[in-house]
Design a protein around this motif. Sequence first.
Motif, mmCIF file in Angstrom:
data_model
loop_
_atom_site.group_PDB
_atom_site.id
_atom_site.type_symbol
_atom_site.label_atom_id
_atom_site.label_comp_id
_atom_site.label_asym_id
_atom_site.label_seq_id
_atom_site.Cartn_x
_atom_site.Cartn_y
_atom_site.Cartn_z
ATOM 1 N N PHE A 112 -0.939 -5.339 4.914
ATOM 2 C CA PHE A 112 0.011 -4.390 5.488
ATOM 3 C C PHE A 112 -0.547 -3.835 6.800
ATOM 4 C CE2 PHE A 112 1.843 0.125 5.079
ATOM 5 C CZ PHE A 112 2.991 -0.214 5.774
ATOM 6 N N LYS A 113 0.244 -3.923 7.845
ATOM 7 C CA LYS A 113 -0.241 -3.557 9.177
ATOM 8 C C LYS A 113 -0.658 -2.092 9.294
ATOM 9 C CE LYS A 113 2.402 -7.012 11.785
ATOM 10 N NZ LYS A 113 3.463 -7.222 12.813
ATOM 11 N N ASP A 114 0.057 -1.208 8.612
ATOM 12 C CA ASP A 114 -0.179 0.222 8.788
ATOM 13 C C ASP A 114 -1.091 0.832 7.732
ATOM 14 O OD1 ASP A 114 1.535 0.118 10.952
ATOM 15 O OD2 ASP A 114 3.286 0.777 9.814
ATOM 16 N N LYS A 115 -1.774 0.018 6.958
ATOM 17 C CA LYS A 115 -2.536 0.563 5.830
ATOM 18 C C LYS A 115 -3.667 1.486 6.290
ATOM 19 C CE LYS A 115 -5.847 -3.261 5.210
ATOM 20 N NZ LYS A 115 -6.407 -4.225 4.230
ATOM 21 N N LYS A 116 -4.365 1.136 7.357
ATOM 22 C CA LYS A 116 -5.488 1.966 7.810
ATOM 23 C C LYS A 116 -5.006 3.299 8.346
ATOM 24 C CE LYS A 116 -8.734 -1.776 8.809
ATOM 25 N NZ LYS A 116 -9.562 -2.434 9.851
ATOM 26 N N ILE A 117 -3.894 3.265 9.069
ATOM 27 C CA ILE A 117 -3.329 4.510 9.608
ATOM 28 C C ILE A 117 -2.964 5.448 8.478
ATOM 29 C CG2 ILE A 117 -1.368 5.486 10.881
ATOM 30 C CD1 ILE A 117 -1.323 2.911 12.541
ATOM 31 N N THR A 171 11.375 -10.144 6.922
ATOM 32 C CA THR A 171 10.780 -9.790 5.642
ATOM 33 C C THR A 171 9.261 -9.764 5.681
ATOM 34 O OG1 THR A 171 10.908 -12.104 4.974
ATOM 35 C CG2 THR A 171 12.700 -10.662 4.303
ATOM 36 N N ASN A 172 8.660 -10.490 6.639
ATOM 37 C CA ASN A 172 7.204 -10.538 6.725
ATOM 38 C C ASN A 172 6.672 -9.632 7.822
ATOM 39 O OD1 ASN A 172 4.713 -11.473 5.829
ATOM 40 N ND2 ASN A 172 4.651 -13.118 7.329
ATOM 41 N N ALA A 173 7.539 -8.757 8.388
ATOM 42 C CA ALA A 173 7.159 -7.960 9.543
ATOM 43 C C ALA A 173 6.038 -6.969 9.242
ATOM 44 C CB ALA A 173 8.382 -7.210 10.073
ATOM 45 N N SER A 174 5.933 -6.508 8.002
ATOM 46 C CA SER A 174 4.935 -5.502 7.672
ATOM 47 C C SER A 174 3.565 -6.087 7.362
ATOM 48 C CB SER A 174 5.416 -4.668 6.481
ATOM 49 O OG SER A 174 6.550 -3.917 6.829
ATOM 50 N N ASN A 182 6.266 -9.016 0.339
ATOM 51 C CA ASN A 182 6.402 -9.102 1.785
ATOM 52 C C ASN A 182 5.494 -8.138 2.530
ATOM 53 O OD1 ASN A 182 8.653 -11.047 2.618
ATOM 54 N ND2 ASN A 182 9.580 -9.983 0.897
ATOM 55 N N ARG A 183 5.396 -6.916 2.070
ATOM 56 C CA ARG A 183 4.609 -5.908 2.790
ATOM 57 C C ARG A 183 3.127 -6.249 2.800
ATOM 58 N NH1 ARG A 183 5.511 -0.108 0.642
ATOM 59 N NH2 ARG A 183 7.149 0.020 2.234
ATOM 60 N N THR A 184 2.612 -6.709 1.665
ATOM 61 C CA THR A 184 1.174 -6.960 1.552
ATOM 62 C C THR A 184 0.768 -8.366 1.984
ATOM 63 O OG1 THR A 184 1.257 -7.811 -0.707
ATOM 64 C CG2 THR A 184 1.119 -5.409 -0.435
ATOM 65 N N GLY A 185 1.759 -9.262 2.090
ATOM 66 C CA GLY A 185 1.445 -10.660 2.363
ATOM 67 C C GLY A 185 1.118 -11.439 1.109
ATOM 68 N N LEU A 186 1.277 -10.819 -0.057
ATOM 69 C CA LEU A 186 0.963 -11.507 -1.310
ATOM 70 C C LEU A 186 1.860 -12.722 -1.517
ATOM 71 C CD1 LEU A 186 -0.592 -11.592 -4.009
ATOM 72 C CD2 LEU A 186 1.136 -10.023 -4.945
ATOM 73 N N ALA A 187 3.149 -12.571 -1.198
ATOM 74 C CA ALA A 187 4.096 -13.687 -1.345
ATOM 75 C C ALA A 187 5.315 -13.413 -0.465
ATOM 76 C CB ALA A 187 4.506 -13.863 -2.796
#
Length: 240
Positions: A214-219, A2-5, A155-160
């Motif tokens: 989110f890992k892919d946000k810059k891309i 769930t925290n992969a992104s 999960n995607r943003t790391g917010l919670a």
Amino acid sequence: MTNASARRPMTKPEARRFITALAEANPNAESELVFTDTFTLLVAVVLSAQATDKSVNKVTGGLFHDAPDPAAMIRLGEDGIAAHIRTIGLWRAKARNVFLLSRKLVTDHQGEVPSDRASLEALPGVGRKTANVVLNVAFGESAMAVDTHIFRIGNRTGLAPGKTTRQVEDGLISRIPPDMLRPAHHWLILHGRYICKARSPECWRCAGFDPCQFKDKKIRREAHGGTAVPMPERPVDTTD
């Protein structure tokens, strides 16, 4: 998984920056369900499980015209309710739940929607998420209802980050400043519905881009010119 992104969970200062950015981008955020009072809100939220707000709004106009209160809903009956809501998912079960919860409101609560969690969750078809929506919207409590959109954002943003909706809910409550918690419910849902979508998050339009993990946000932003595009005040409804 769930925290992969997300690279890591947001810190509390980052969470405040993220929520503040969403608030500034969409200051008038509110529920997109159409209702007139606490009872019609409750019914609309029950009907919205595994259905879009747009599809629910299409059926509740006629339903609430014929049955605007619990007593009228009982008179309409399970079959009458079903006839109004056949176009939404799980309509048979939802028709029964709406009929039964209306009867329980009349027999146990003098026809009024209760304002405490235990009584709400004792109503047929009402779980924690539905109770949280009613407590937040109707009774002004700082309750956080975690739907699929908010679960994804957490999960995607790391917010919670969390493996369950309750873990995400608890994480949001612990990270979001108390004075922002109640409206954050709406900011997050609309952000997930129109920007941070499941299959194709539009990071180039994200007001909370900087604190987001989110890992892919810059891309994704660079693929659309590398600059942010502000979210419109009232986005066009789409299906994601």
